[in-house]
Design an enzyme around this catalytic site. Structure first.
Site, PDB file in Angstrom:
ATOM      1  N   VAL A  29       7.662  -0.357   5.224  1.00 15.79           N
ATOM      2  CA  VAL A  29       6.172  -0.095   4.017  1.00 15.79           C
ATOM      3  C   VAL A  29       5.447  -1.083   5.054  1.00 15.79           C
ATOM      4  O   VAL A  29       5.290  -2.463   5.651  1.00 15.79           O
ATOM      5  CB  VAL A  29       7.520  -1.339   3.209  1.00 15.79           C
ATOM      6  N   VAL A  30       3.985  -0.685   4.022  1.00 13.51           N
ATOM      7  CA  VAL A  30       2.701  -1.761   4.508  1.00 13.51           C
ATOM      8  C   VAL A  30       1.881  -1.946   3.061  1.00 13.51           C
ATOM      9  O   VAL A  30       2.441  -1.756   2.515  1.00 13.51           O
ATOM     10  CB  VAL A  30       1.614  -0.188   4.698  1.00 13.51           C
ATOM     11  N   ASP A  59       2.749  13.348  15.368  1.00  8.34           N
ATOM     12  CA  ASP A  59       2.896  12.941  13.962  1.00  8.34           C
ATOM     13  C   ASP A  59       1.680  13.694  12.964  1.00  8.34           C
ATOM     14  O   ASP A  59       1.441  13.038  12.184  1.00  8.34           O
ATOM     15  CB  ASP A  59       3.770  12.510  13.538  1.00  8.34           C
ATOM     16  N   ILE A 116       1.139  -0.970   0.094  1.00  7.30           N
ATOM     17  CA  ILE A 116      -0.028   0.097  -0.162  1.00  7.30           C
ATOM     18  C   ILE A 116       0.902   1.257   0.537  1.00  7.30           C
ATOM     19  O   ILE A 116       0.243   2.563  -0.710  1.00  7.30           O
ATOM     20  CB  ILE A 116      -0.925  -0.186   1.340  1.00  7.30           C
TER      21      ILE A 116
HETATM   22  P1  ADP Z   1       5.029   5.731   7.414  1.00  8.16           P
HETATM   23  O1  ADP Z   1       5.772   5.803   9.445  1.00  8.16           O
HETATM   24  O2  ADP Z   1       5.498   5.415   6.666  1.00  8.16           O
HETATM   25  O3  ADP Z   1       3.511   7.176   7.338  1.00  8.16           O
HETATM   26  P2  ADP Z   1       2.048   4.482   7.757  1.00  8.16           P
HETATM   27  O4  ADP Z   1       1.537   4.442   8.992  1.00  8.16           O
HETATM   28  O5  ADP Z   1       1.746   6.183   8.484  1.00  8.16           O
HETATM   29  O6  ADP Z   1       3.285   4.959   7.837  1.00  8.16           O
HETATM   30  O7  ADP Z   1       1.460   4.171   6.879  1.00  8.16           O
HETATM   31  C1  ADP Z   1       1.737   4.697   5.390  1.00  8.16           C
HETATM   32  C2  ADP Z   1       0.592   4.366   5.245  1.00  8.16           C
HETATM   33  O8  ADP Z   1      -0.344   3.683   4.501  1.00  8.16           O
HETATM   34  C3  ADP Z   1      -0.644   5.428   5.614  1.00  8.16           C
HETATM   35  O9  ADP Z   1      -0.637   7.078   4.582  1.00  8.16           O
HETATM   36  C4  ADP Z   1      -2.237   4.471   4.661  1.00  8.16           C
HETATM   37  O10 ADP Z   1      -2.059   5.041   3.585  1.00  8.16           O
HETATM   38  C5  ADP Z   1      -1.507   3.484   4.763  1.00  8.16           C
HETATM   39  N1  ADP Z   1      -1.909   2.835   6.142  1.00  8.16           N
HETATM   40  C6  ADP Z   1      -1.239   2.782   7.042  1.00  8.16           C
HETATM   41  N2  ADP Z   1      -2.280   1.659   8.154  1.00  8.16           N
HETATM   42  C7  ADP Z   1      -3.039   1.046   7.161  1.00  8.16           C
HETATM   43  C8  ADP Z   1      -4.479   1.225   7.766  1.00  8.16           C
HETATM   44  N3  ADP Z   1      -4.091   0.060   9.268  1.00  8.16           N
HETATM   45  N4  ADP Z   1      -4.697   0.597   7.018  1.00  8.16           N
HETATM   46  C9  ADP Z   1      -4.911   1.197   5.858  1.00  8.16           C
HETATM   47  N5  ADP Z   1      -4.036   2.533   5.139  1.00  8.16           N
HETATM   48  C10 ADP Z   1      -3.479   1.567   5.698  1.00  8.16           C
HETATM   49 MN    MN Z   2       2.351   8.094   7.946  1.00  5.52          MN
END
Ligand code: ADP
Ligand code: MN
Length: 516
Positions: free
Chosen positions: A266-267, A405, A259
């Site tokens: 990385v998600v 943040d 995602i």
């Molecule tokens: P980072 O530290 O890389 O910003 P995040 O936790 O913000 O990590 O996650 C990056 C992106 O992944 C988010 O902006 C969102 O679009 C997607 N994402 C993260 N967690 C979820 C979740 N539980 N459900 C849907 N999308 C998510």
């Molecule tokens: Mn984020």
């Protein structure tokens, strides 16, 4: 025997009886390449041929190691090569298990241990060492490894008079070839031939030698990859194994894709499986946040965690890898606190090392849009603002947290409401910089909604007071910030003098409230 490798070692067996192409020793009589003995014995030539063949035969293996997805379904069984490789992998896994047992037996309780690590077959999924804080021992320069085989002297014969034996002598040559198998890489299985009076023809020996080199090179390359891999491209082998296990155990059904790739994480999206862990029901869709194991990105986050008393004792004793796990752990704890307070946020499913599985905010693999990417009606915009205001208050008062943040990048719009995500860096308000972080959050939120046309939106100072319950009266940013810092310092001094921090801040001269 290594079916893949041998097939690769004799790829041009040409048309011939079926047994020939299947025979693991190659097709001795059909090859029509004529060459001199010098050529046959030339290591240089063998190596060159080797390189060619290897590059042709193994690209799939390497490519598979780079793909980001792991599912129980996408294993292609239509190709013989692929099947052979899978079988080989299974064989290697057993072989490695045996190695591990031997290693254990040899090492026992001894303080000094030896490692067979470099003799193992390396596969992308196969690095289940939970001791990943221990770096791989370098046993490549093994002092016990045999020297090069003794060769026939340059003049080409030994002995004198009628006892002279040339290097062309068939029996001598055959025996020598057999003995030289001992010098193949140690992980290369040569069978019992060495102990017997087995004579290998030059051709067979060379085919085997080529194959041994091929394996050695491939193994070295994968070792290197394993050691140097980071989460830059996709995920490193250790993470892949963790993910693979989650799918294998039935906890996850399929990991469908990535995602988001950020600097620190990385998600991935995944469909939940039907097995439940610790009485928890797995959500139908999950988000897997993999905290990157590239260490340098995390250096600039030290200030968040170093001063967080919850992690203070542990911080100094930890190596960087553990610190990364701590980020994941922090995110888990913070999400749990939020969940308990009823703040819309992902629900934690499981934490494994630096991999956090949570519920997915979104539907059918499509993540909910970030607030910055969605166009809301003015009514929804206003609704979102009031919701965020109350979430910030809950976060501060009920969860004892400051997001740190918070911005339109870390708020998702889903189901007609705002969801907070990305809380690994969140801290308690009494963190030495906690109030500064809160003020920054307030500025982001305030600016976003004021620009977004919400007339009711408080300015950043009003919002700060509304969230914290403090009553900082400065009417300009500079003075306001100075007061914030003064409060933080007061708390720090209190910690210095009393070894205890204040549980809440108070700006109006009331006696501070202590955490008992
Ligand atoms: P980072 O530290 O890389 O910003 P995040 O936790 O913000 O990590 O996650 C990056 C992106 O992944 C988010 O902006 C969102 O679009 C997607 N994402 C993260 N967690 C979820 C979740 N539980 N459900 C849907 N999308 C998510
Ligand atoms: Mn984020």
């Amino acid at each position: 025997m290594d079916s893949v490798g041998v097939a690769a070692a004799a790829p041009d067996a040409g048309p011939g009886p079926a047994w020939q192409s299947k025979c693991p020793w190659g097709a001795p009589s059909t090859t029509s390449i004529s060459c001199s003995l010098a050529d046959v014995m030339s290591e240089q030539l063998a190596k060159e041929l080797q390189l060619e063949e290897e590059n042709a035969a193994f690209p799939e293996v390497v490519a598979a190691a780079e793909g980001p997805f792991i599912t129980g379904e996408n294993i292609d069984t239509s190709s013989d090569l692929m099947l052979a490789q899978m079988l080989q992998m299974e064989f290697d896994r057993e072989y490695d298990a045996q190695l591990r047992r031997e290693e254990k037996k040899i090492n026992g309780d001894s303080k000094v241990s030896i490692s067979f690590e470099n003799y193992r077959k390396v596969h992308p999924y196969d690095s289940d060492s939970s001791e990943d804080e221990v770096d791989w021992q370098d046993t490549r320069h093994d002092p016990y490894r045999a020297d090069k085989p003794t060769t026939t002297p340059r003049r080409g014969f030994i002995g004198k008079g009628k006892d002279i034996t040339t290097k062309h002598d068939e029996v001598v040559c055959g025996r020598k070839n057999t003995a030289r198998m001992e010098n193949f890489a140690p992980e290369f299985q040569v069978g019992d031939g060495i102990g017997m009076d087995l004579k290998l023809s030059n051709q067979v020996f060379n085919a085997l030698k080529q194959h041994a080199y091929s394996e050695e090179r491939r193994s070295a390359r994968l070792h290197e990859k394993k050691e140097h891999s980071t989460a830059e491209k996709a995920v490193d082998p250790k993470t892949r194994l963790l993910l693979y296990k989650m799918v294998n155990s039935g906890m996850l059904e399929t990991i469908t894709g990535c995602i988001s790739t950020g600097k620190e994480s990385v998600v991935f999206h995944a469909y939940g499986g039907n097995s439940s862990t610790e009485d928890k029901v797995i959500p139908p869709e999950c988000a897997i946040k993999v905290f990157k194991t590239t260490l340098n990105e995390f250096k600039n986050r030290d200030k968040y965690i170093k001063d967080d008393y919850r992690f203070k004792d542990r911080f100094s004793k930890l190596n960087p890898r553990k610190i990364i796990r701590m980020w994941a752990e922090k995110e888990m704890h913070n999400l749990t606190r939020m969940q308990n307070a009823g703040i819309p946020c992902p629900q934690v499913v499981i934490l494994k090392k630096h991999v956090l599985v949570m519920s997915f905010i979104g539907q059918d693999q499509v993540p909910a849009p970030k607030l910055k990417d969605v166009t809301l009606s003015s009514e929804d915009m206003k609704k979102a603002y009031y919701q965020i205001l109350s979430m910030m208050q809950q976060l501060y008062r009920e969860c004892n947290l400051v997001h740190a943040d918070l911005s339109e990048y870390n708020m998702l719009w889903h189901d007609g409401k705002v969801w907070l995500i990305d809380v690994s860096q969140s801290v308690e308000p009494t963190h030495p910089h906690g109030l500064e972080f809160l003020f920054r959050d307030c500025r982001n939120v305030s600016q976003f909604f004021q620009k977004g046309g919400v007339a009711e939106a408080l300015n950043e100072r009003e919002l700060f007071n509304a969230v914290s319950g403090l009553n900082i009266t400065a009417d300009n940013e500079v003075d306001f910030q100075a007061e914030i810092e003064a409060l933080e310092k007061m708390n720090e001094d209190h910690v210095q003098n009393h070894g205890k921090k204040l549980s809440t801040f108070s700006s109006d001269g009331d006696p501070p409230i202590y955490d008992e």
